[in-house]
Each structure stands twice: as C-alpha cells, then as structure tokens.
Write an enzyme that holds these catalytic residues in place. Sequence first.
Site, PDB file in Angstrom:
ATOM      1  N   LYS A  11     -60.029  43.187   8.441  1.00  0.00           N
ATOM      2  CA  LYS A  11     -61.321  42.914   9.098  1.00  0.00           C
ATOM      3  C   LYS A  11     -61.200  43.229  10.569  1.00  0.00           C
ATOM      4  CE  LYS A  11     -59.825  38.905  11.221  1.00  0.00           C
ATOM      5  NZ  LYS A  11     -59.510  38.821  12.647  1.00  0.00           N
ATOM      6  N   PRO A  95     -51.018  46.187   9.593  1.00  0.00           N
ATOM      7  CA  PRO A  95     -49.928  45.616  10.403  1.00  0.00           C
ATOM      8  C   PRO A  95     -50.123  44.113  10.609  1.00  0.00           C
ATOM      9  CG  PRO A  95     -51.424  46.924  11.776  1.00  0.00           C
ATOM     10  CD  PRO A  95     -51.866  47.120  10.355  1.00  0.00           C
ATOM     11  N   LEU A 100     -56.029  41.724  12.464  1.00  0.00           N
ATOM     12  CA  LEU A 100     -56.817  42.409  11.437  1.00  0.00           C
ATOM     13  C   LEU A 100     -56.912  41.599  10.143  1.00  0.00           C
ATOM     14  CD1 LEU A 100     -55.433  46.055  11.939  1.00  0.00           C
ATOM     15  CD2 LEU A 100     -57.661  45.168  12.671  1.00  0.00           C
ATOM     16  N   ASP A 137     -58.858  32.151   8.410  1.00  0.00           N
ATOM     17  CA  ASP A 137     -59.612  33.382   8.149  1.00  0.00           C
ATOM     18  C   ASP A 137     -59.732  33.699   6.662  1.00  0.00           C
ATOM     19  OD1 ASP A 137     -59.826  33.724  10.842  1.00  0.00           O
ATOM     20  OD2 ASP A 137     -58.418  35.407  10.982  1.00  0.00           O
TER      21      ASP A 137
END
Length: 295
Positions: A11, A95, A100, A137
């Site tokens: 994301k 990564p 992300l 998240d």
Amino acid sequence: MTSLSTDAPAKINIHLAIGPRRKDGYHGLASVFQAISLADTVTVGLDTEPGIRLDCRVDCPPERNTMYRAAALWLEAAGSRAPSGVAIQATKRIPSGAGLGGGSSDAAAVLRLLAALFPAAVPPEALAGLAAEVGSDVPFFLGGPCAAVLGRGELVRPVEPRSDYALALIHPGFPIATADAYARLDEQRPAGPGDRELAAELDGVVGSYHKDEPGLWNFRNDFYPVLSGAYPGLERAMGVLRTAGASFSAMSGSGSVLFGVFENADSAARAAMSARAVGLSAWTAFPLARLPESV
Ligand code: C5P
C-alpha cells in the site's frame, strides 16, 4: 495437500496525519490507504505435521513474523474446527521497513486464505479483530483496495479507488522501523491534531483524492518533516521524483520508501530509471482497482 495462493499487495499512504500518543501507547491517525500492484505472493496449505510451518526468507524468529502470528491467532479462534497443521510459504518482493505494509499485507493474506480454505472455522466478522491484533495496518488489507482509515488503523472505511495514474517508488537505501518513527515524532513535535480534527480533515482529503488532478493534491505525511531531518537520504530520493516531474510525491507510512505520481507508466519508468542511475532501488507500480483473488 490442499492449498491456496494469493498476491499480497503493498500500500501507499496518499495522506497520513498523526495525532498525539494515546494512553495505550498507540497514536490516532487519519489516512488514505491505496493498495498497489507491487506484491508478495503467499500460499497457505494443510500440513501433515501439527502446528505452523513457515517457509520464507524471514529476518526474525518465525513466531514473531506477522504471517505466523496471524495463523496462530486464527488457529486459536478456530479451536476444534482448526486443521492440525498449517504450512505457509511466501515469496517476498515488498521491501521491509519501507512503509509499504508488506508484513501487514502478508498477515492479512494468511487470514484471507485460511478463511477461504476453512470458511466455517472462524466467523467472517471475527477476522478484522484478529487482523488488528497482529498489527495496526493489517485490517486494511482484509478489505482494500482503497480506504479512509482512522483510530490506530483499525477503523477502515472503504472508498472508491483511483486508478488513473502510475507510480514510481524509490527506496532511499535504508529501512525505517515504525516504532522509531513514532518515537521521533513524539520527541520533536509537542502535540498533533486531536481525533475529531483528524476525522474532519479526512473527508476533505478523500474528496480531493477523487476529484482533483494529482498536481493539486495538498496532502501530507506528518512523519516526513521529522524524519527528513534525521535521514538526509529521504530528501535526496524525493528530489529525484521531483526532478523527474512527479505531479505529487510523498513518503509512504513511516518510510522509508518515497512514491511519485505520474501521468503514465512511461514517465514513472523514466523516474525509476533516474533513481537507479544514482544507485537507488526503484520500482514502477499502479494503484489497484480491486484486491487480488485467491487461486
Ligand atoms: O501495530 P503495529 O505493530 O504495526 O505498530 C508498531 C509500533 O508502531 C507500535 O508498537 C507503536 O509504537 C507504533 N504505532 C503507533 N500508533 C499507531 C500504529 C503504530 O504508535 N497507530
């Protein structure tokens, strides 16, 4: 052996406003999360050996890995309806320490796959609670592909994704640990916006994300002013995106990856190339209009 696979997408945070530290140690936030095409691949299957077997290049003890923890919580919730052994295999492309959401997305993928393999074992409405237990998240990645997110990350309101742009992602060459980023924010900023202010601001952000050209987006990432002082490499990578003509550029989450929004795949690819020319890792991607299916 019965098994199912899915892509676990990364994301980006189009906008990320952070409130003050709460009594429980977390911070209230207001964010727009958008899933993107850069993805890990996760496979979950039945195993003849009892317990959880994790086959992945992991840099921590398996029990601390988000996929392992997701499976453990799901098995506990399933109780006697649980299979005795679960095997998880993951191919990592996202990564870590990048902002992300790779670890979170992998955990959500494990929950989605277990729910698809054993639909009667855990009520679907219980999955979001398990996801939030693994990490702030994770709930987003059960729904996606685009959401307005509040609370510590667990209040996820799906919104229309936007998919008319291309992305260049640049890794500045070092990871940033989420807990460190929050600690620096607390040290260097007296207080952030309160919950009501965060929520009110978010509606305007969602409206602008859908309606305005990326060049007009006026979104922010509250981590950036603090972290860019501590890590000069962030501003260097941001400079590459700006010079390449990004309509909008920002850091994702608590970093360290920076993303630039471009009109088309060619201009995003040119930006990624100019990052590689100065020794940085870079990817192109596009925003997802739907979450990947399980196969
Ligand atoms: O929930 P997660 O395990 O991803 O969070 C990692 C760390 O980041 C937490 O221990 C906390 O220090 C910080 N955090 C926070 N507020 C959030 C999310 C994470 O302070 N909303």
